[in-house]
Design a protein around this motif. Sequence first.
Motif, PDB file in Angstrom:
ATOM      1  N   GLY A 155     -27.180 -65.252 -48.515  1.00 18.76           N
ATOM      2  CA  GLY A 155     -26.162 -65.398 -49.782  1.00 18.76           C
ATOM      3  C   GLY A 155     -24.644 -66.676 -48.662  1.00 18.76           C
ATOM      4  N   ILE A 156     -23.967 -66.746 -49.367  1.00 19.52           N
ATOM      5  CA  ILE A 156     -23.215 -67.600 -49.244  1.00 19.52           C
ATOM      6  C   ILE A 156     -22.221 -67.853 -50.470  1.00 19.52           C
ATOM      7  CG2 ILE A 156     -24.262 -69.485 -49.772  1.00 19.52           C
ATOM      8  CD1 ILE A 156     -22.153 -70.481 -47.126  1.00 19.52           C
ATOM      9  N   VAL A 157     -20.893 -68.003 -50.394  1.00 25.06           N
ATOM     10  CA  VAL A 157     -20.076 -68.475 -51.623  1.00 25.06           C
ATOM     11  C   VAL A 157     -18.747 -68.689 -51.077  1.00 25.06           C
ATOM     12  CG1 VAL A 157     -19.303 -66.050 -51.859  1.00 25.06           C
ATOM     13  CG2 VAL A 157     -19.340 -67.493 -53.971  1.00 25.06           C
ATOM     14  N   PHE A 158     -17.528 -68.983 -52.199  1.00 25.16           N
ATOM     15  CA  PHE A 158     -16.540 -69.164 -51.456  1.00 25.16           C
ATOM     16  C   PHE A 158     -15.623 -68.468 -52.164  1.00 25.16           C
ATOM     17  CE2 PHE A 158     -17.590 -73.483 -50.410  1.00 25.16           C
ATOM     18  CZ  PHE A 158     -17.574 -73.635 -48.509  1.00 25.16           C
ATOM     19  N   SER A 159     -14.596 -67.949 -51.988  1.00 25.23           N
ATOM     20  CA  SER A 159     -13.244 -67.154 -53.284  1.00 25.23           C
ATOM     21  C   SER A 159     -12.877 -68.507 -53.923  1.00 25.23           C
ATOM     22  CB  SER A 159     -12.530 -66.184 -52.085  1.00 25.23           C
ATOM     23  OG  SER A 159     -11.746 -67.859 -51.430  1.00 25.23           O
ATOM     24  N   PRO A 160     -12.332 -67.249 -54.967  1.00 22.35           N
ATOM     25  CA  PRO A 160     -11.783 -68.588 -56.196  1.00 22.35           C
ATOM     26  C   PRO A 160     -10.729 -69.360 -55.910  1.00 22.35           C
ATOM     27  CG  PRO A 160     -11.627 -66.188 -56.312  1.00 22.35           C
ATOM     28  CD  PRO A 160     -12.287 -66.039 -55.354  1.00 22.35           C
ATOM     29  N   ASP A 161     -10.529 -69.409 -54.440  1.00 21.91           N
ATOM     30  CA  ASP A 161      -9.581 -70.438 -54.508  1.00 21.91           C
ATOM     31  C   ASP A 161      -9.430 -71.413 -53.477  1.00 21.91           C
ATOM     32  OD1 ASP A 161      -9.316 -68.872 -52.299  1.00 21.91           O
ATOM     33  OD2 ASP A 161      -6.984 -67.458 -52.137  1.00 21.91           O
ATOM     34  N   GLY A 162     -11.020 -71.169 -52.453  1.00 19.00           N
ATOM     35  CA  GLY A 162     -11.544 -71.676 -51.519  1.00 19.00           C
ATOM     36  C   GLY A 162     -10.744 -71.511 -50.088  1.00 19.00           C
ATOM     37  N   ARG A 163     -10.433 -70.229 -49.958  1.00 23.55           N
ATOM     38  CA  ARG A 163      -9.571 -69.769 -48.460  1.00 23.55           C
ATOM     39  C   ARG A 163     -10.447 -69.002 -47.811  1.00 23.55           C
ATOM     40  NH1 ARG A 163      -2.898 -69.372 -49.999  1.00 23.55           N
ATOM     41  NH2 ARG A 163      -3.228 -71.476 -50.794  1.00 23.55           N
ATOM     42  N   THR A 164     -11.297 -68.655 -48.175  1.00 21.33           N
ATOM     43  CA  THR A 164     -12.264 -67.596 -47.472  1.00 21.33           C
ATOM     44  C   THR A 164     -13.665 -67.837 -47.943  1.00 21.33           C
ATOM     45  OG1 THR A 164     -10.569 -65.545 -47.902  1.00 21.33           O
ATOM     46  CG2 THR A 164     -13.060 -65.073 -47.026  1.00 21.33           C
ATOM     47  N   LEU A 165     -14.936 -67.708 -47.064  1.00 20.54           N
ATOM     48  CA  LEU A 165     -15.900 -67.791 -47.099  1.00 20.54           C
ATOM     49  C   LEU A 165     -16.635 -67.008 -47.052  1.00 20.54           C
ATOM     50  CD1 LEU A 165     -19.003 -70.252 -48.036  1.00 20.54           C
ATOM     51  CD2 LEU A 165     -18.698 -70.213 -45.391  1.00 20.54           C
ATOM     52  N   TYR A 166     -17.454 -66.001 -47.363  1.00 20.44           N
ATOM     53  CA  TYR A 166     -18.460 -64.488 -47.880  1.00 20.44           C
ATOM     54  C   TYR A 166     -19.824 -65.329 -47.494  1.00 20.44           C
ATOM     55  CZ  TYR A 166     -14.672 -62.605 -49.714  1.00 20.44           C
ATOM     56  OH  TYR A 166     -13.497 -61.908 -50.625  1.00 20.44           O
ATOM     57  N   GLU A 175      -8.811 -76.248 -43.190  1.00 19.39           N
ATOM     58  CA  GLU A 175      -8.914 -77.529 -43.627  1.00 19.39           C
ATOM     59  C   GLU A 175      -9.681 -77.888 -43.921  1.00 19.39           C
ATOM     60  OE1 GLU A 175      -8.188 -79.013 -39.398  1.00 19.39           O
ATOM     61  OE2 GLU A 175      -5.653 -78.966 -39.690  1.00 19.39           O
ATOM     62  N   GLY A 176     -10.785 -76.601 -45.064  1.00 18.18           N
ATOM     63  CA  GLY A 176     -11.519 -77.251 -45.599  1.00 18.18           C
ATOM     64  C   GLY A 176     -13.329 -77.861 -44.866  1.00 18.18           C
ATOM     65  N   ARG A 177     -12.926 -77.704 -43.202  1.00 18.57           N
ATOM     66  CA  ARG A 177     -13.646 -78.108 -42.149  1.00 18.57           C
ATOM     67  C   ARG A 177     -14.785 -77.529 -41.431  1.00 18.57           C
ATOM     68  NH1 ARG A 177     -14.743 -83.556 -42.146  1.00 18.57           N
ATOM     69  NH2 ARG A 177     -13.302 -84.814 -43.770  1.00 18.57           N
ATOM     70  N   LYS A 178     -13.976 -75.956 -41.472  1.00 19.44           N
ATOM     71  CA  LYS A 178     -13.698 -75.059 -39.732  1.00 19.44           C
ATOM     72  C   LYS A 178     -14.113 -73.162 -41.158  1.00 19.44           C
ATOM     73  CE  LYS A 178     -12.518 -78.133 -36.400  1.00 19.44           C
ATOM     74  NZ  LYS A 178     -11.446 -78.691 -35.557  1.00 19.44           N
ATOM     75  N   LEU A 179     -13.942 -72.501 -39.979  1.00 20.83           N
ATOM     76  CA  LEU A 179     -14.056 -71.556 -40.185  1.00 20.83           C
ATOM     77  C   LEU A 179     -13.554 -70.627 -38.268  1.00 20.83           C
ATOM     78  CD1 LEU A 179     -17.737 -70.219 -41.546  1.00 20.83           C
ATOM     79  CD2 LEU A 179     -15.877 -71.090 -42.759  1.00 20.83           C
ATOM     80  N   ALA A 180     -12.462 -69.708 -39.623  1.00 23.80           N
ATOM     81  CA  ALA A 180     -12.267 -68.645 -37.932  1.00 23.80           C
ATOM     82  C   ALA A 180     -11.619 -67.713 -38.945  1.00 23.80           C
ATOM     83  CB  ALA A 180     -10.396 -69.511 -38.040  1.00 23.80           C
ATOM     84  N   ARG A 181     -11.581 -66.331 -37.563  1.00 21.75           N
ATOM     85  CA  ARG A 181     -11.197 -65.378 -38.188  1.00 21.75           C
ATOM     86  C   ARG A 181     -12.573 -64.287 -39.179  1.00 21.75           C
ATOM     87  NH1 ARG A 181      -8.174 -61.185 -41.189  1.00 21.75           N
ATOM     88  NH2 ARG A 181      -7.764 -62.816 -42.725  1.00 21.75           N
ATOM     89  N   ARG A 182     -13.560 -64.658 -38.240  1.00 22.21           N
ATOM     90  CA  ARG A 182     -14.935 -63.985 -38.786  1.00 22.21           C
ATOM     91  C   ARG A 182     -14.340 -62.662 -38.690  1.00 22.21           C
ATOM     92  NH1 ARG A 182     -20.735 -64.402 -36.774  1.00 22.21           N
ATOM     93  NH2 ARG A 182     -21.539 -62.092 -36.670  1.00 22.21           N
ATOM     94  N   ARG A 183     -14.896 -61.993 -39.791  1.00 20.80           N
ATOM     95  CA  ARG A 183     -15.074 -59.870 -39.554  1.00 20.80           C
ATOM     96  C   ARG A 183     -15.862 -59.767 -40.769  1.00 20.80           C
ATOM     97  NH1 ARG A 183     -10.963 -63.652 -42.980  1.00 20.80           N
ATOM     98  NH2 ARG A 183     -10.642 -62.563 -44.752  1.00 20.80           N
ATOM     99  N   VAL A 184     -16.103 -58.327 -40.769  1.00 20.58           N
ATOM    100  CA  VAL A 184     -16.971 -57.896 -41.594  1.00 20.58           C
ATOM    101  C   VAL A 184     -16.018 -57.067 -42.761  1.00 20.58           C
ATOM    102  CG1 VAL A 184     -18.445 -55.797 -42.030  1.00 20.58           C
ATOM    103  CG2 VAL A 184     -18.913 -56.852 -39.955  1.00 20.58           C
ATOM    104  N   PHE A 185     -16.970 -57.794 -44.144  1.00 18.17           N
ATOM    105  CA  PHE A 185     -16.147 -57.384 -45.529  1.00 18.17           C
ATOM    106  C   PHE A 185     -16.506 -56.044 -46.376  1.00 18.17           C
ATOM    107  CE2 PHE A 185     -16.532 -57.936 -49.871  1.00 18.17           C
ATOM    108  CZ  PHE A 185     -15.524 -58.034 -50.660  1.00 18.17           C
ATOM    109  N   ALA A 186     -18.334 -56.273 -45.450  1.00 21.15           N
ATOM    110  CA  ALA A 186     -18.702 -54.738 -45.649  1.00 21.15           C
ATOM    111  C   ALA A 186     -19.063 -54.774 -45.590  1.00 21.15           C
ATOM    112  CB  ALA A 186     -19.071 -54.746 -47.628  1.00 21.15           C
TER     113      ALA A 186
END
Length: 324
Positions: free
Chosen positions: A202-213, A236-247
Motif C-alpha cells: 500500500g502507498i499513500v501521501f500525507s495530506p500536505d504531500g510531505r510524507t509518503l507512507y 523536492e517532490g522527487r526523492k525520499l529521505a529519513r526512512r522510519r517505521v511508522f507502525a
Amino acid sequence: MNSDPGLDGPILNRRAMMAGTGLSLLAFASPAMAQPAMADIVDPAAPLRTLYSGGRWIEGPAWDRRGNALVFSDVKRNVMMRVDAKGVGIFRSPSNNANGNCFDARGRLLTCEQRTRRVVRQEANGRITVLADRYRGKRLNSPNDLTVAADGAVWFTDPIYGITVPDEGIRAESEQPGRFVYRIDPSGALTMVEGDMDQPNGIVFSPDGRTLYVSETGGALKPDGPREILAFDVVEGRKLARRRVFARLERGIPDGLAVDRAGRVYAGVAEGAGVWSPDGERLGTIPTPKPCANIAFGGRDGRTLYLCATDSVHAIALRTPGIL
C-alpha cells in the motif's frame, strides 16, 4: 432497502439484501473500538453496509468523483467492478488481474495490472495508455498499488505477488534485482525512489504531500518477514529521505493505506481497518467480518470509508472526511 452512505441510491446487490446488510459495528466490536480517540472518527453504532459480496479476493477501491461511483478489483476473478446508485456491474473484464486503482486530477483511472506487469491509464475516450512496464529494460515484477502526487506524478509499489501467488497473475521469475517503489514523472520518465524493501504494498501521501507512507508486507510470504508501515520524507517532490517505521503489527500485515484530512493513517489489517494518529499511535480499529485488504475514502462529502474485506465490499459513514 438500506441506503449506502456514499451513494445516492439504494444498495442493489441481491446477495447482500437477501442476507441483510445492516451489520452493526457493535457486532464486531473490539477493545480498540472503546478507545476515546475513535469517537472522533466513527460512531460505534454506525452500520457497516455491504455493497457487494461473492468475490474471490477484492482490492483496489477508488472513488470516481465525477461519476459518483466506486471502482474496485476482484483480483482472482480477473475483473474490475463498479458500484453506483444503479447497482453493481462489471467495469472491465478481463482486467489483467488488476489490483490497485486511483483517479488522477483529470478524472482518469490509473490501474496496476499484475498479469501484464504494468501500470496503465484509461483515457477519456476509453483507450488504455501504458505508463510503465519496464525499468532499465527489464519487466516490472507485479505493480500492486499506486497514488498520485500533487504535481501529477504517479508513485507505485512493485512486489512479487502477481508472479508468485496462484490466480493473481502469471507465475514467472523476477527480472528486477529487488522489489521497489517507483515514481512516474508527468513527462513519462520512470525512476526508482526506494530500493530496500521486502514486499512494498500500500502507498499513500500525507495530506500536505510531505510524507509518503508505504506498507511493508514481507510477512505475507514468510513468517519472519516485516509487517510494518514505513514513513518517508518527500524531498523536492522527487526523492525520499529519513526512512522510519511508522507502525508495526504483531500479526497479519498492513495492506492498503488511506489518510483522512487530519493526517490519520488507515490500513487494511486482519481485523478490519486499523487507524493511527499522525504520530504513529494506534487509535483503534474499524472491524470487518473478514480480513480487510484495501480501503478508500469516497462519497460526495468524503466521509464514507470503503473496505474491501476478502470477498466483499463494505461501506461505513465516518465523522471525519478523508483525502480522495
